[in-house]
Design a protein around this motif. Structure first.
Motif, PDB file in Angstrom:
ATOM      1  N   ASN A 144       4.321 -18.456  23.910  1.00 52.76           N
ATOM      2  CA  ASN A 144       3.927 -19.626  23.132  1.00 52.76           C
ATOM      3  C   ASN A 144       2.654 -19.324  22.360  1.00 52.76           C
ATOM      4  O   ASN A 144       2.076 -18.237  22.475  1.00 52.76           O
ATOM      5  N   LEU A 145       2.218 -20.282  21.560  1.00 50.87           N
ATOM      6  CA  LEU A 145       1.015 -20.131  20.752  1.00 50.87           C
ATOM      7  C   LEU A 145      -0.101 -21.031  21.272  1.00 50.87           C
ATOM      8  O   LEU A 145       0.157 -22.110  21.809  1.00 50.87           O
ATOM      9  N   SER A 146      -1.327 -20.610  21.093  1.00 52.91           N
ATOM     10  CA  SER A 146      -2.462 -21.449  21.467  1.00 52.91           C
ATOM     11  C   SER A 146      -2.390 -22.778  20.724  1.00 52.91           C
ATOM     12  O   SER A 146      -1.949 -22.848  19.576  1.00 52.91           O
ATOM     13  N   ASN A 147      -2.769 -23.834  21.413  1.00 52.75           N
ATOM     14  CA  ASN A 147      -2.818 -25.188  20.856  1.00 52.75           C
ATOM     15  C   ASN A 147      -1.443 -25.791  20.588  1.00 52.75           C
ATOM     16  O   ASN A 147      -1.326 -26.801  19.911  1.00 52.75           O
ATOM     17  N   SER A 148      -0.392 -25.209  21.139  1.00 54.20           N
ATOM     18  CA  SER A 148       0.959 -25.707  20.873  1.00 54.20           C
ATOM     19  C   SER A 148       1.313 -26.851  21.817  1.00 54.20           C
ATOM     20  O   SER A 148       0.737 -27.015  22.889  1.00 54.20           O
ATOM     21  N   TYR A 149       2.295 -27.638  21.391  1.00 55.23           N
ATOM     22  CA  TYR A 149       2.801 -28.760  22.193  1.00 55.23           C
ATOM     23  C   TYR A 149       4.301 -28.877  21.955  1.00 55.23           C
ATOM     24  O   TYR A 149       4.765 -28.883  20.815  1.00 55.23           O
ATOM     25  N   HIS A 150       5.060 -29.000  23.065  1.00 57.50           N
ATOM     26  CA  HIS A 150       6.516 -29.063  22.932  1.00 57.50           C
ATOM     27  C   HIS A 150       7.156 -30.159  23.781  1.00 57.50           C
ATOM     28  O   HIS A 150       8.368 -30.179  23.941  1.00 57.50           O
ATOM     29  N   GLY A 151       6.343 -31.048  24.344  1.00 56.78           N
ATOM     30  CA  GLY A 151       6.898 -32.121  25.150  1.00 56.78           C
ATOM     31  C   GLY A 151       6.297 -32.140  26.538  1.00 56.78           C
ATOM     32  O   GLY A 151       5.473 -31.298  26.898  1.00 56.78           O
ATOM     33  N   GLU A 152       6.751 -33.118  27.350  1.00 53.07           N
ATOM     34  CA  GLU A 152       6.086 -33.355  28.627  1.00 53.07           C
ATOM     35  C   GLU A 152       6.989 -33.287  29.854  1.00 53.07           C
ATOM     36  O   GLU A 152       6.522 -33.545  30.961  1.00 53.07           O
ATOM     37  N   THR A 153       8.259 -32.946  29.683  1.00 50.20           N
ATOM     38  CA  THR A 153       9.039 -32.551  30.854  1.00 50.20           C
ATOM     39  C   THR A 153       8.565 -31.163  31.267  1.00 50.20           C
ATOM     40  O   THR A 153       7.903 -30.471  30.490  1.00 50.20           O
ATOM     41  N   LEU A 154       8.875 -30.732  32.475  1.00 52.26           N
ATOM     42  CA  LEU A 154       8.176 -29.568  33.032  1.00 52.26           C
ATOM     43  C   LEU A 154       8.391 -28.276  32.257  1.00 52.26           C
ATOM     44  O   LEU A 154       7.447 -27.505  32.056  1.00 52.26           O
ATOM     45  N   VAL A 159       5.643 -24.515  28.183  1.00 53.82           N
ATOM     46  CA  VAL A 159       5.512 -23.693  26.973  1.00 53.82           C
ATOM     47  C   VAL A 159       4.559 -24.304  25.953  1.00 53.82           C
ATOM     48  O   VAL A 159       4.404 -23.789  24.852  1.00 53.82           O
ATOM     49  N   GLY A 160       3.895 -25.402  26.315  1.00 52.48           N
ATOM     50  CA  GLY A 160       2.831 -25.952  25.489  1.00 52.48           C
ATOM     51  C   GLY A 160       1.486 -25.371  25.886  1.00 52.48           C
ATOM     52  O   GLY A 160       1.373 -24.616  26.852  1.00 52.48           O
ATOM     53  N   ASP A 161       0.438 -25.748  25.128  1.00 51.99           N
ATOM     54  CA  ASP A 161      -0.882 -25.181  25.409  1.00 51.99           C
ATOM     55  C   ASP A 161      -2.012 -26.176  25.137  1.00 51.99           C
ATOM     56  O   ASP A 161      -3.138 -25.779  24.880  1.00 51.99           O
ATOM     57  N   VAL A 162      -1.720 -27.462  25.161  1.00 53.23           N
ATOM     58  CA  VAL A 162      -2.777 -28.464  25.004  1.00 53.23           C
ATOM     59  C   VAL A 162      -3.220 -28.898  26.394  1.00 53.23           C
ATOM     60  O   VAL A 162      -2.465 -29.543  27.126  1.00 53.23           O
ATOM     61  N   TYR A 165      -2.714 -32.413  28.205  1.00 50.17           N
ATOM     62  CA  TYR A 165      -1.417 -32.780  28.767  1.00 50.17           C
ATOM     63  C   TYR A 165      -0.995 -31.866  29.916  1.00 50.17           C
ATOM     64  O   TYR A 165      -0.289 -32.282  30.826  1.00 50.17           O
ATOM     65  N   LYS A 166      -1.422 -30.622  29.864  1.00 52.02           N
ATOM     66  CA  LYS A 166      -0.856 -29.593  30.739  1.00 52.02           C
ATOM     67  C   LYS A 166      -1.668 -29.299  31.990  1.00 52.02           C
ATOM     68  O   LYS A 166      -1.097 -28.994  33.053  1.00 52.02           O
ATOM     69  N   TYR A 169      -0.945 -30.477  35.616  1.00 55.91           N
ATOM     70  CA  TYR A 169       0.348 -30.130  36.217  1.00 55.91           C
ATOM     71  C   TYR A 169       0.596 -28.632  36.309  1.00 55.91           C
ATOM     72  O   TYR A 169       1.726 -28.199  36.567  1.00 55.91           O
ATOM     73  N   ASN A 170      -0.441 -27.826  36.103  1.00 57.08           N
ATOM     74  CA  ASN A 170      -0.262 -26.369  36.075  1.00 57.08           C
ATOM     75  C   ASN A 170       0.445 -25.829  37.304  1.00 57.08           C
ATOM     76  O   ASN A 170       1.246 -24.888  37.221  1.00 57.08           O
ATOM     77  N   ALA A 171       0.177 -26.408  38.458  1.00 55.34           N
ATOM     78  CA  ALA A 171       0.789 -25.903  39.692  1.00 55.34           C
ATOM     79  C   ALA A 171       2.303 -26.077  39.698  1.00 55.34           C
ATOM     80  O   ALA A 171       3.005 -25.413  40.469  1.00 55.34           O
ATOM     81  N   LEU A 172       2.815 -26.963  38.847  1.00 60.06           N
ATOM     82  CA  LEU A 172       4.259 -27.209  38.792  1.00 60.06           C
ATOM     83  C   LEU A 172       4.966 -26.368  37.735  1.00 60.06           C
ATOM     84  O   LEU A 172       6.204 -26.384  37.656  1.00 60.06           O
TER      85      LEU A 172
END
Length: 450
Positions: A144-154, A159-162, A165-166, A169-172
């Protein structure tokens, strides 16, 4: 008669709102909306607001569009829903045919889901499963790319980087390979968008050389990282990425959920680089802001890797209850009709120029680092210091001041942190754009005061 106050009270007893610290509503009242028409929303007390953010980037042709309304009414009379496993219906067939005609070349197969995050999940699983079916089960990672966002399901969150939001939940989440992106806000003084993106691509090339053997796909938001503060990049990065993915044998997933359907100045952002991804994720504007529907479009060679006798267990066993809902598909068909029958893209160019004209003076403001624009998306970045681009501390929540001022002045402007942005429906008038610019300017003046 229902009032704003009454509905707020009832709401706060039962409703947990998205992306919200609910305690904020002790000082920031909810706005109960009674009706919408065109770019305007109206509450129960008769106050009106220009929907400058297209109700979270979904609305294309305004609220309560008569043509789309009629499409819903007509479909409801025939079929509201049917299981798409073992069955089909005319709207989903027609929509799939139409999408294959208007999207980049070779995207001949459509797999439907309910929302943008679900579409990203489908693309990730499909890419992973393709390599497994193709005898390369070691290709399990994603870039993925820095500062990316692709949604909030796991999967999408992984694959996001904001961090906002992330991080919690990193442990999941499954670890990914993160690459510095082409965000042109960080270019050197005097450096062009294209030159910066070419320079930044060296990071991706190096990563692919090192990790291609274990990588299933690279995922990118073409041209604009919307949830990532509307940061933007040049189309050349997409062209370089497509070439590199081909050389290294890695899939390319284009997440056009927020930027598809005319937002960037072309029907799809990938067109500006003349590329076709291996997977194209679409939602939001697909149904012009009416109903939840998403689709992942892919190529015949991906589909063929799953096509086999049942006993081989190569099928893509993924489903959603409302996959390919007929009413949603009918709305999407009506949306495509409007693009086909009206000069939407050409008219958007005029509206984009109007947005640029009415916000040009923001560039000179001592607390504006940049005014950037890609098509019908325009962003104004507030900073504490223009010369150093030092941001305001996020804890000060300066953007909320703009939001509150806008609500008092007939506008829904919901900043991303300290970034004010316009992403209006395509039916907005030039006078309404001028009003938004005036409200944003006055809101900025209030927001930067100590």
């Amino acid at each position: 008669m229902t009032t704003n106050a009454e509905l707020r009270e009832r709401d706060l007893k039962r409703v947990w709102h998205p992306c919200t610290q609910m305690k904020d509503h002790e000082f920031l009242p909810l706005i109960p909306i009674k009706s919408g028409k065109g770019v305007w929303l109206e509450d129960f007390d008769g106050n009106r607001y220009i929907d400058a953010v297209s109700s979270w980037w979904v609305n294309l042709f305004g609220h309560s569009h008569p043509y789309i309304n009629d499409a819903i009414k007509s479909q409801i009379e025939q079929l509201e829903h049917v299981i798409l496993a073992g069955f089909t219906h005319e709207p989903v067939v027609r929509l799939s045919e139409r999408l294959a005609e208007v999207t980049p070349a070779g995207l001949n197969k459509c797999f439907y889901a309910d929302n943008g995050s679900s579409a990203v999940e489908v693309a990730l699983k499909m890419s992973f499963h393709y390599w497994r079916n193709s005898g390369q089960p070691n290709k399990t990672r994603f870039i993925n790319l820095s500062n990316s966002y692709h949604g909030e399901t796991l999967g999408a969150l992984a694959v996001g980087d904001v961090a906002l939001y992330k991080e919690t939940y990193n442990a999941l989440l499954k670890p990914v390979i993160n690459v510095p992106g082409p965000d042109c806000f960080h270019r050197e003084a005097g450096e062009s968008w294209e030159a910066y993106c070419r320079r930044q691509f060296a990071h991706m090339e190096e990563t692919l050389q090192k990790h291609a053997h274990e990588t299933a796909a690279v995922i990118i938001e073409p041209l604009v990282q919307c949830a990532g503060s509307m940061r933007m990049h040049h189309p050349v990065y997409l062209k370089l990425l497509r070439e590199a993915c081909d050389r290294h044998g890695v899939h390319l997933i284009a997440d056009e959920i927020a930027v598809g359907f005319g937002r960037t100045g072309t029907m799809f952002a990938c067109e500006q680089a003349d590329i076709s991804p291996d997977f194209l994720c679409l939602s939001k504007g697909l149904t012009a802001g009416y109903l939840p529907l998403s689709v992942v479009m892919t190529h015949d060679f991906i589909y063929d890797a799953f096509y086999d006798d049942y006993a081989t267990m190569r099928a893509f066993l993924h489903s959603h209850s409302y996959t390919g809902n007929p009413i949603g598909c009918s709305v999407a068909l009506a949306t495509l009709d409007l693009f086909q029958n009206q000069p939407v893209i050409e008219q958007n160019k005029q509206l984009a120029a109007c947005m640029r004209e009415h916000t040009a003076h923001f560039e000179d403001h001592p607390n504006v680092a940049e005014v950037r624009q890609t098509g019908m998306i325009l962003a104004i970045e507030m900073v504490q210091d223009k010369a150093s681009r030092a941001p305001f501390p996020w804890q000060e929540r300066r953007g909320i001041r703009v939001y509150e001022h806008a609500l008092k002045n007939q506008a829904l402007l919901r900043p991303l942190g300290n970034v004010i942005y316009f992403m209006p429906p395509y039916v907005i008038s030039e006078d309404e754009i001028a009003h938004l610019a005036k409200v944003a300017w006055d809101g900025l003046q209030l927001a930067v005061k100590d």
